[in-house]
Design an enzyme around this catalytic site. Structure first.
Site, short mmCIF file in Angstrom:
data_model
loop_
_atom_site.label_atom_id
_atom_site.label_comp_id
_atom_site.label_asym_id
_atom_site.label_seq_id
_atom_site.Cartn_x
_atom_site.Cartn_y
_atom_site.Cartn_z
N ASP A 39 0.83 -1.21 0.00
CA ASP A 39 0.00 0.00 0.00
C ASP A 39 0.86 1.25 0.00
OD1 ASP A 39 -2.75 -0.94 0.16
OD2 ASP A 39 -2.14 -1.85 2.07
N ASP A 182 -10.29 -5.34 -0.92
CA ASP A 182 -9.25 -4.71 -0.10
C ASP A 182 -9.86 -3.92 1.05
OD1 ASP A 182 -6.92 -3.74 0.89
OD2 ASP A 182 -6.57 -2.30 -0.73
C1 DX5 Z 1 -6.02 0.69 3.13
C2 DX5 Z 1 -5.22 -0.30 2.34
C3 DX5 Z 1 -5.53 -1.74 2.64
C4 DX5 Z 1 -5.26 -2.14 4.07
C5 DX5 Z 1 -5.76 -3.52 4.33
O1 DX5 Z 1 -5.66 1.97 2.73
O2 DX5 Z 1 -5.42 -0.13 0.95
O3 DX5 Z 1 -4.80 -2.57 1.76
O4 DX5 Z 1 -3.92 -2.11 4.40
O5 DX5 Z 1 -5.62 -3.78 5.68
P1 DX5 Z 1 -6.79 -4.46 6.51
O6 DX5 Z 1 -6.97 -5.81 5.89
O7 DX5 Z 1 -6.27 -4.48 7.89
O8 DX5 Z 1 -8.03 -3.61 6.34
ZN ZN Z 2 -4.56 -1.70 -0.39
#
Ligand code: DX5
Ligand code: ZN
Length: 231
Positions: A39, A182
Site C-alpha cells: 500500500d 481490499d
Molecule cells: C487501506 C489499504 C488496505 C489495508 C488492508 O488503505 O489499501 O490494503 O492495508 O488492511 P486491513 O486488511 O487491515 O483492512
Molecule cells: Zn490496499
C-alpha cells in the site's frame, strides 16, 4: 467441484511493524501467500504516508512472490515507472484521480514492461463510464471495502451491491479480470465477498494481527475456497 475462480491471498504488509517489513514478507512466504499487497499512500489521496519505491526495491530482494502495488496517490504518472523498476508486478491505479486518456497512457507504460494493470475504487466510487469501456485492459479490479489510509478498519458491507454489479460486468465480458477485495477481510467475512465474485483477498490485520500470522493465511484460504465451492 473445482472452484471457478482461483482464490488468491494477498497479505498487506501495512499491518505489520513498518520497521520490520522484511519479516512481513517472510511470513507471507512461509504462509504460502500468492502475492504481497503493498500500500503506497502519498498523504494527499488519503491521510497517511507509507513507503515508496526504495522500500519496494529492498523487499523485492527478499522473495519472488508477486508484488501487488496499490497506488493511493494523486499523481500516479510520477511514480509508475519507479515502482516497475523497483520490482512491482501489478500496479493498481485509483479511478478517482484518472480519466480515460490518463489511464490509457499509464496502461501503455505498464504493458510495455510486460506488467499488469489494476484499477481501484474507493468504497463510495462507482466504476466510471471510461473504465467500463476499458475493463479488458485490466488484470484486476480492486474494490476497496474500507476508506483508504489505514489497516485495521472494519469492512464496509454497504459496498456489497457494488461488488455484485462489477462482478456481473466482468461476467458479461467473459471473465478475465480478477476481483480483488481490499479492506477489513477477516475469516468471518470471506464468504460474503467470495460468493459475490471476490477472488483476490487482501488481508492486513486479517493476517498480521493474528497470533499465528503464518497459519492465518492458510485459514483464510480454506474459508475462501470452501465459499468458492459453494458459489
Ligand atoms: C487501506 C489499504 C488496505 C489495508 C488492508 O488503505 O489499501 O490494503 O492495508 O488492511 P486491513 O486488511 O487491515 O483492512
Ligand atoms: Zn490496499
Amino acid at each position: 467441484m473445482i472452484p471457478v475462480r482461483r482464490i488468491r491471498i494477498a497479505p498487506s504488509v501495512l499491518a505489520w511493524d513498518l520497521g520490520n517489513l522484511g519479516e512481513a514478507i517472510d511470513i507471507s512466504v512461509r504462509g504460502g501467500a500468492d502475492q504481497v499487497h503493498l500500500d503506497v499512500i502519498d498523504g494527499h489521496f488519503a491521510p497517511n504516508i507509507t513507503f515508496g519505491p526504495g522500500t519496494v526495491k529492498a523487499l523485492r530482494r527478499r522473495c519472488d512472490l508477486k508484488f501487488d502495488t496499490h497506488l493511493m496517490v494523486e499523481t500516479p504518472e510520477l511514480f509508475a515507472e519507479k515502482f516497475l523498476d523497483a520490482g512491482s508486478d501489478v500496479l493498481s491505479f485509483h479511478a478517482e484521480v484518472l480519466n480515460g486518456e490518463r489511464f490509457d497512457a499509464l496502461h501503455r507504460a505498464v504493458a510495455r514492461r510486460g506488467k499488469e494493470v489494476g484499477l481501484a475504487l474507493k468504497p463510495s466510487t462507482e466504476l466510471p463510464e471510461w473504465a467500463r469501456d476499458r475493463l479488458d485492459k485490466l488484470s484486476t479490479l480492486v474494490v476497496m471495502t474500507v476508506n483508504p489510509g489505514f489497516s485495521g478498519q472494519q469492512m464496509d458491507m454497504s459496498t456489497m451491491p457494488k461488488l455484485e454489479r462489477v462482478n456481473a460486468l466482468i461476467g458479461d465480458m467473459g471473465g478475465g479480470v480478477d476481483l480483488e477485495i481490499d479492506g477489513g477481510v477477516e475469516p468471518e467475512n470471506v464468504r460474503e465477498v467470495v460468493k459475490r465474485g471476490g477472488s483476490v483477498l487482501v488481508a492486513g490485520a486479517g493476517v498480521y494481527s493474528k497470533e499465528d500470522p503464518v497459519g492465518a493465511i492458510a485459514s483464510l484460504r480454506a474459508r475462501a475456497e470452501a465459499a468458492a465451492r459453494e458459489a
